[in-house]
Design an enzyme around this catalytic site. Structure first.
Site, PDB file in Angstrom:
ATOM      1  N   HIS B 226      92.168  17.502  64.570  1.00 40.31           N
ATOM      2  CA  HIS B 226      93.113  17.341  63.471  1.00 40.31           C
ATOM      3  C   HIS B 226      93.866  18.635  63.179  1.00 40.31           C
ATOM      4  CE1 HIS B 226      94.325  14.902  59.958  1.00 40.31           C
ATOM      5  NE2 HIS B 226      94.681  16.087  59.532  1.00 40.31           N
ATOM      6  N   GLU B 297     103.459  12.753  58.586  1.00 45.11           N
ATOM      7  CA  GLU B 297     102.013  12.822  58.812  1.00 45.11           C
ATOM      8  C   GLU B 297     101.476  11.438  59.140  1.00 45.11           C
ATOM      9  OE1 GLU B 297      99.422  14.564  59.013  1.00 45.11           O
ATOM     10  OE2 GLU B 297      99.752  16.526  58.089  1.00 45.11           O
ATOM     11  N   HIS B 299      98.017   9.000  58.464  1.00 41.07           N
ATOM     12  CA  HIS B 299      96.773   8.906  57.700  1.00 41.07           C
ATOM     13  C   HIS B 299      96.058   7.628  58.107  1.00 41.07           C
ATOM     14  CE1 HIS B 299      94.924  10.693  53.859  1.00 41.07           C
ATOM     15  NE2 HIS B 299      94.911  11.565  54.813  1.00 41.07           N
TER      16      HIS B 299
END
Lengths: 260, 962
Positions: B226, B297, B299
């Site tokens: 990550h 991003e 998620h």
């Protein structure tokens, strides 16, 4: 006189900047302040127009506008009474309207809540453009004294809220109707009652905005500050545009320019 | 003592949305569900005081009434009732707001707990216990209050247990063998490989001591996939094979990122790029005073476990990336893209541990909405894709755009700076989030309970206001957000090359049981870290107090190049930055086997009316206005082209246009390209087509490619599988080839791996998915156009070349045809078409413009008609095509770089002159009848459908979500 406008914000207010921009464009002298600042510095009397803008004050976590209303009354009640007595105007947009009803400033400046704005019938947040019927040409109608001057009988503005359903006991609604305090009603494109989605939240009597009896205090769920430029209109590329939101805001500024 | 306040509606009504969800579970019959709020107040106040508090704070007097009792339960509840509360340590936004209101009225309440009570009528207890964890609460964050356990509880602090008592934990790795090293990584949830554990062992052997648990966690976070992007930055041995399995090429790629995506940006050397692949977002030029920045991003993993919280914190996190760019940018628009499974799966067929797609769809959509709306950032662009393989791994992409003053576009951390932590208090939320997202999900994943974060948008809104005021006054010189890894990634990254010294006991906690390591790695949301001079603290304190945001000095920036952590005077970590930031270079194998090109041939039909009507109802085509409408897409007052347009605002715009500065007519167009289905044939073309689509979408509103920038977001399966990784290499190579040719640089990117799920022995891998986000600076917003027909009698052009490319197309997938050629992007034609379309819009020659994507020409025409109510007459003979093509190919091919352009007759010559030497056809005109009529190549009508019929089919798919 160039009126002084206070845009009052708190945690979760989110339409303060564009509302300030709209008033500036209309020729006002605008300040944006946090309620904590006002609590400390007590300067409401400096202003002519108080605007409570849209947003989610404190996340609307205990109900829309609930905590902002509490703070408003706890910290500013007497100042507010003076402000109204001295001829100030109050505009509550969306979350600001919710604050005005939860403080009991609307409908009758009684500081005791009699009407409410609650969950939309759809039980969710909706952002959509709506048609709104104005009260018509009668100049004695409170809303026509200041805010809704020179508007067509049907105008358009966007709404964006989860708790915009106007509700009150029948007896209260009757009084509001009798006093002609209803400033704006949701209608369809033909200007008549349309049901959902034209009335986007299930408001009783299609009520989208009300004033106090004097017409100085105006609360509405639609966002006038989101229709001050032709590009705001969804169909600006192929339809003629009148930025109704700008006219509403400009009306309040002109009111002071002409002497209040 | 505990006071319990039940708040009831005066007009008690069964909750219809809950009832519908219960029916979705397959529970039928005549039942009702009622719910009401229950507040628990821990206080020694008298009942009358609690009563006035309830009246003042807890009820709407017009609609609600209340009852007050003592204790969690005043009596044993009926077995048809369930009260749901948050697990201890999980943040509850409503409780935080209530405490704020209570402090305003200055009464003495120690703590509050907020819960919801559900009452069922007409259901059996076993039905209730089946329904409750599926619908009423998520066991990862909530639980039902049990009478047997809680009837005697006297105060709320009993829920959270005792305070933490310090004791330093060392982990014995010096004496550990390989098996034990693996075991240490596994039991500690470190997601570190054996190779990495060996490197750590060597480091500490040289130091002649064992690491503390905190040091191991620190390394695990910074080395996590990550945070470190090991796959994209690591070595890859890559082999490409033909369809017979023979190796056709072989190479060792030193870093996929540097040899493809970043290389493209470097070679393009655009003068518009200000800061790329360097900060929390990519920064490009906007006007004389401001730059704009953008970050997208993913998620995915959190959203699969807790869709609402996962999606909400996804948008919350990317907003903080913008806030933490340079020395503070103002977020002004967001986008969201989701990949879901279709929702027709029966509950009984759902693998253990997975949530139903309906719950995921509803949760994700409202999670993004509730957070974005409360932040006052308009959500203006997006897309949704549906495929069964997203069942266990839904994808959630969240992006945000920001405006930043030119002079604040860079950070300047200095030795001697104070390290300030601002925003929410730290809790247990999201401990191990970074390492957790770096592994595959399986049935045991659900036990990693604390990996899920809960968002509180109002905390973030306050934080944003405070940070932006401080930025305006230049009160800090470096800032970043606490994202994955929390403080343990934010502080070292900001202090990289200098050194940091942090006092962990200074960190304000909302959950007292946190140990020093948990404090350091907690992913509690709504926190930012900044570096500042001592002289600024007084003014900062003033601003943060007015905005009601906690702000604490937690340490200082040193010059030791070490990460030093203390807890109440005890040294709990001391490691060299050079070691933790020097990633072990791990080599991975990648193989790509090309598929044989198989032509698909299906019989022609006399009429394609039914096919077109069915296509309009496909999940990937049917309108997503019901999602857009739940998002405040107009807040901040800058919208010029909204995400939805046309009649009743149903049609999705190709891209949105927003003005970040209300005093200027300059704007930003924001578009996306995503089509994971092509990956099934070749990820190279999937990536090229996603770039093409992202560019088509901004060009369709009038954007200029020379002012266009793109972002990449890869969501992929396990990179430890050489075939999965081979596909990624193919896709990355296309990114280089096409970005470089179009001169549209990548400015930021992100990857998410391990998007796969194992049920028994069956492995479900998502199709390799690349989201390309395009943003474009628009100099004059008043020249932009939208994509629905404007005027009867105007001319309809199809620009671009149509080829028989239906492999993985919407049409073939609807017909379940697996063959066919995947569309390929012809770079030269594409660039010329883009430029000609931009010019024609810039010269005001265009009434409307819409790109061709899923469903090809026929669907694009239908969409333009549905958006306007105006029909069209179109002749396929006039389409610029390659060779001879069948009618269904002309109608539904998904060849890229094509647009339908509506032009007024008077502008015919001017328009056509721009397309000289390019493939285009004047294919018809907008008609006065609400009917779409398409004539086939043999002059017979093959489509003749009413706009109303098309609209009905188009609108019905998402009916249950509307």
């Amino acid at each position: 006189m160039k009126p002084k406008v206070l845009i009052l914000r708190t945690a979760g207010t989110n339409c303060d900047k564009e509302t300030a921009h709209a008033f500036e464009l209309a020729g006002a002298d605008v300040s944006v302040e946090h309620i904590h600042h006002l609590k400390k510095h007590k300067q409401l009397s400096k202003f002519n127009i108080l605007c409570l803008p849209g947003g989610f004050s404190y996340g609307d976590d205990l109900g829309a506008g609930k905590i902002f209303s509490l703070e408003f009354l706890l910290w500013l009640k007497s100042e507010l009474e003076n402000f109204i007595d001295n001829g100030g105007l109050i505009l509550g947009i969306c979350n600001g309207f919710q604050v005005l009803v939860k403080t009991g400033i609307l409908p009758d400046l009684n500081f005791s809540q009699t009407v409410t704005l609650t969950d939309n019938d759809s039980h969710r947040f909706e952002d959509r453009w709506v048609y709104l019927k104005t009260p018509g040409p009668d100049p004695t109608i409170p809303a026509n004294k200041i805010w809704l001057k020179d508007l067509d009988s049907v105008i358009t503005l966007p709404i964006a809220h989860a708790e915009g359903k106007f509700f009150a006991d029948d007896s209260i609604v009757k009084i509001i109707e009798k006093n002609k305090q209803v400033a704006l009603r949701y209608v369809n494109g033909q200007g008549v009652r349309g049901g959902y989605p034209f009335n986007p939240n299930g408001s009783i009597n299609d009520i989208a905005g009300i004033t106090d009896i004097s017409g100085r205090v105006f609360g509405l769920m639609p966002h006038p500050e989101r229709f001050i430029d032709r590009h705001h209109f969804p169909f600006w590329q192929n339809q003629t545009v009148t930025a109704w939101g700008f006219i509403i805001i400009e009306n309040s500024v002109k009111f002071f320019e002409k002497g209040g | 003592m505990i006071w319990r306040v039940d708040v009831f509606a005066k007009n008690k009504k069964s909750d219809l949305s809950l009832t519908a969800q219960v029916r979705d579970l397959g529970v039928y019959g005549d039942f009702k569900i009622f719910s009401h709020k229950v507040f628990f107040l821990d206080s020694e106040l008298k009942k009358s005081d609690i009563e006035s508090l309830a009246k003042q704070l807890l009820i709407d007097p017009v609609l609600e009434t209340y009852s007050i009792n003592q204790g969690i339960f005043s009596e044993k509840p009926e077995d048809n009732q369930i009260i749901v509360a948050y697990n201890p340590g999980v943040s509850d936004p409503v409780a935080i707001s209530l405490m704020k209101a209570i402090s305003d009225v200055s009464v003495d309440v120690r703590d509050v707990m907020v819960s919801v009570s559900y009452e069922f009528q007409g259901l059996e207890p076993d039905q209730i216990s089946y329904i409750a964890p599926k619908i009423l609460y998520n066991p990862l964050i909530q639980y039902p209050l049990k009478y047997s356990k809680l009837s005697s509880v006297k105060n709320l602090s009993e829920f959270s247990g005792n305070d933490y008592e310090f004791s330093l934990v060392n982990v014995d790795i010096l004496n550990a063998d390989d098996e034990q090293l693996k075991e240490i990584s596994r039991t500690g949830c470190l997601s570190l490989s054996l190779e990495e554990m060996r490197i750590i062992k060597k480091y500490f052997t040289e130091k002649k001591r064992n690491p503390t648990d905190c040091e191991l966690e620190q390394i695990a976070v910074l080395w996590s996939e990550h945070c470190a992007h090991k796959t994209f930055r690591g070595l890859i041995d890559y082999q490409e094979c033909n369809d017979k399995g023979e190796v056709t090429s072989q190479e060792t790629i030193p870093s996929l990122l540097k040899t493809t995506i970043m290389k493209a940006t470097k070679e393009i050397a655009s003068s518009g790029c200000v800061s790329v692949f360097d900060d929390n977002s990519g920064i490009v030029k906007f006007d004389d005073t401001n730059n704009i920045c953008c970050k997208v991003e993913t998620h995915n993993h959190p959203s699969s476990l807790e869709p609402y919280g996962g999606a909400a914190t996804g948008i919350g996190g990317v907003i903080r990336d913008i806030l933490g760019t340079g020395c503070g940018a103002r977020p002004f628009a967001s986008l969201d893209v989701f990949c879901f499974s279709p929702w027709d799966i029966e509950y009984k067929d759902l693998p253990v541990g997975l949530l139903h797609p309906k719950r995921i769809i509803r949760g994700v959509v409202s999670g993004v909405g509730d957070y974005g709306n409360r932040m006052g950032i308009p959500t203006v662009s997006g897309a949704v894709c549906f495929d069964k393989r997203f069942l266990g791994n839904p994808l959630v992409f969240c992006g945000t755009l920001g405006l930043i003053k030119k002079e604040r576009s860079f950070k300047h951390p200095k030795t001697g700076n104070l390290i300030v932590l601002a925003g929410a208090k730290t809790g247990r939320d999201g401990v191990h989030g970074a390492t957790f997202s770096s592994q595959e999900l399986d049935e045991t994943t659900v036990s990693l309970t604390s990996a899920v974060q809960i968002g509180n948008p109002i905390e973030e809104k306050k934080l944003t206001s405070a940070i932006l005021r401080a930025a305006e006054e230049n009160l800090f010189n470096a800032i970043t957000d606490c994202g994955a890894g929390g403080l343990s990634s934010a502080v070292p990254e900001l202090g990289q090359g200098l050194g940091i010294d942090v006092e962990l006991d200074k960190v304000p906690l909302k959950y007292k049981r946190l140990n020093y390591t948990e404090i350091w790695i907690s992913e509690s949301q709504e926190r930012m870290v900044f570096f500042t001079e001592t002289a600024n603290i007084a003014r900062l304190t003033e601003i943060f107090q007015e905005e009601d945001v906690p702000m604490t000095v937690i340490g200082s920036v040193t010059d030791t190049n070490r990460i030093v952590l203390n807890y109440n005077g005890n040294r709990v970590a001391d490691i060299d930055m050079d070691f933790v930031f020097e990633l072990p270079r791990i080599k991975k194998e990648a193989v790509w086997v090309n598929r044989a090109k198989i032509k698909a041939d299906i019989p022609e039909k006399k009429s394609y009316n039914d096919d077109l009507i069915s296509l309009m109802a496909q999940e990937n085509i049917a309108p997503k206005d019901w999602i857009v409408r739940q998002y405040d897409h107009e807040v901040q007052g800058g919208s010029v082209i909204k995400a939805i347009t046309g009649i009743e605002n149903i049609s999705l715009s190709d891209s949105s246009v927003n003005r970040p500065d209300l005093k200027s007519q300059k704007g930003v167009a924001l578009g996306v390209g995503i089509n994971p289905f092509y990956s099934d044939i070749d990820p190279y073309w999937m990536a090229a087509l996603s770039i093409d689509e992202a560019l088509r979408n901004v060009v369709a509103v009038g954007a200029d490619l020379t002012k266009t920038y793109i972002l990449d977001n890869f969501s992929w399966g396990s990179p430890d599988d050489s075939h999965v990784l081979g596909g990624l290499v193919r896709a990355a190579k296309a990114c280089y080839d096409y970005a470089t040719y179009f001169k549209t640089p990548f400015i930021s990117g992100k990857d998410s791996f391990y998007n796969e799920y194992t049920v028994g022995d069956k492995r479900i891998i998502i199709p390799g998915t690349l989201l390309v986000t395009s943003l474009s600076v628009i100099d004059d917003c008043s020249k932009t156009v939208t994509g629905y027909f404007k005027k009867e009698q105007s001319l309809v052009y199809l620009v671009g070349l149509t080829k028989p490319e239906l492999g993985a197309s919407e049409y073939f997938r609807m017909l379940k045809i697996k063959e066919g050629f995947v569309p390929e992007v012809d770079k030269t034609i594409a660039l010329n078409i883009f430029n000609a379309v931009t010019k024609s819009i810039g010269r005001n020659l265009v009434l409307s413009c819409h790109d061709l994507s899923e469903g090809g020409l026929a669907v694009a025409l239908a969409e333009m008609s549905c958006g306007s109510g105006l029909g069209a007459c179109v002749f396929l003979d006039e389409v610029a095509k390659q060779g001879s093509m069948k009618d269904y190919e002309l109608l539904f091919s998904e060849s890229p770089t094509r647009f339908i352009v509506e032009v007024e007759k008077k502008n015919k010559d001017a328009f056509e002159s721009l397309f000289e030497a390019l493939p285009f056809g004047l294919i018809g005109c907008v008609s006065g009848f609400p009917q779409l009529v398409i004539t086939g190549t043999d002059s017979k009508e093959i489509v003749n459908v009413s706009i109303d019929g098309l609209r009905k089919s188009w609108m019905k798919t998402f009916q249950e979500f509307r």
